[in-house]
Design a protein around this motif. Sequence first.
Motif, short mmCIF file in Angstrom:
data_model
loop_
_atom_site.label_atom_id
_atom_site.label_comp_id
_atom_site.label_asym_id
_atom_site.label_seq_id
_atom_site.Cartn_x
_atom_site.Cartn_y
_atom_site.Cartn_z
N THR A 1 44.63 22.44 54.94
CA THR A 1 45.33 22.84 56.17
C THR A 1 46.32 21.77 56.61
O THR A 1 47.44 22.06 57.02
CB THR A 1 44.32 23.11 57.30
N GLN B 1 32.89 26.96 59.70
CA GLN B 1 34.23 26.47 60.02
C GLN B 1 34.45 25.09 59.41
O GLN B 1 35.56 24.79 58.94
CB GLN B 1 34.41 26.43 61.53
N LYS C 1 35.06 25.54 55.69
CA LYS C 1 36.42 26.06 55.48
C LYS C 1 37.46 24.97 55.70
O LYS C 1 38.36 24.78 54.88
CB LYS C 1 36.68 27.22 56.43
N ASN C 2 37.35 24.25 56.82
CA ASN C 2 38.36 23.25 57.17
C ASN C 2 38.41 22.10 56.18
O ASN C 2 39.49 21.56 55.91
CB ASN C 2 38.09 22.71 58.57
N TRP D 1 40.96 26.74 52.58
CA TRP D 1 42.23 26.98 53.23
C TRP D 1 42.01 28.03 54.32
O TRP D 1 40.96 28.64 54.40
CB TRP D 1 43.25 27.45 52.21
N GLN D 2 43.03 28.25 55.15
CA GLN D 2 42.92 29.25 56.22
C GLN D 2 43.08 30.65 55.62
O GLN D 2 42.14 31.38 55.51
CB GLN D 2 43.95 28.97 57.32
N ASP E 1 45.29 34.45 54.74
CA ASP E 1 45.33 35.80 55.27
C ASP E 1 45.30 36.78 54.09
O ASP E 1 45.46 36.39 52.94
CB ASP E 1 46.61 36.03 56.09
N ARG F 1 41.99 35.65 52.05
CA ARG F 1 40.96 35.42 53.06
C ARG F 1 39.59 35.84 52.53
O ARG F 1 38.59 35.15 52.76
CB ARG F 1 41.30 36.21 54.33
N SER G 1 42.77 28.86 68.35
CA SER G 1 44.21 29.06 68.18
C SER G 1 44.98 27.90 68.80
O SER G 1 45.71 28.06 69.79
CB SER G 1 44.62 30.39 68.83
#
Length: 222
Positions: free
Chosen positions: A33, A100, A103-104, A108-109, A111, A115, A184
Amino acid sequence: MLRILAKTVFGFVAISVALTLLYRFVPPPITVTMLVDGNGITKDWQPLSRIDRNMVAAAIAAEDGKFCTHKGFDTDAIEKAFERNAAGGRLRGGSTISQQTAKNVFLWQGDGWTRYMRKGLEVWFTFLIENLWDKRRIMEVYLNVAETGIGTYGVEAGAQRYWGKSASNLTRTEAGRMAAALPSPKTRSVKSPSGFTRRYGNTIAARIGTVKTQGLDSCVYD
């Protein structure tokens, strides 16, 4: 082909376990990220002993009230998220702080179809950190790698950016507002929040006392 596949799987498992063990003691130097963030990187790793307990409690209140009791996955939250998503509207997850963090740090984040690919790997890395790290380390890493603003990573960098002080001395209101923006951070204002972010931040700040009195952060400090 089977031999190649077996070697690939074995290599992935060996590397992922070794990396997870390394990060049990060494701060992750950078994440995917951070690498793809076009806004630059501002971060300042701090041990959990230098992060105010209000911030830990705020993260638990906002993101994962069962952090100390689950083994990486909150099945009730996942089922509720699935039901909401099946009913239509904006997709919402039921990820725990452990998920989280996995993932972090390692992934990766993403879409779209990436995802779903990431989610499978997320399960594996969540399993690893839950079994190779303790809860205190998971929280420490989470609060140091989470994105807290545009080009800003970790609560220390966030505290310096928004209030010009260390994360070791955050008020409940400040911790609540930062936690409210975590899902966000590029769009939710921390320093001068309004509307939903302000209301949510105040709600989290009010819950901090409950987290402490009910021992919902006990696994971090015992």
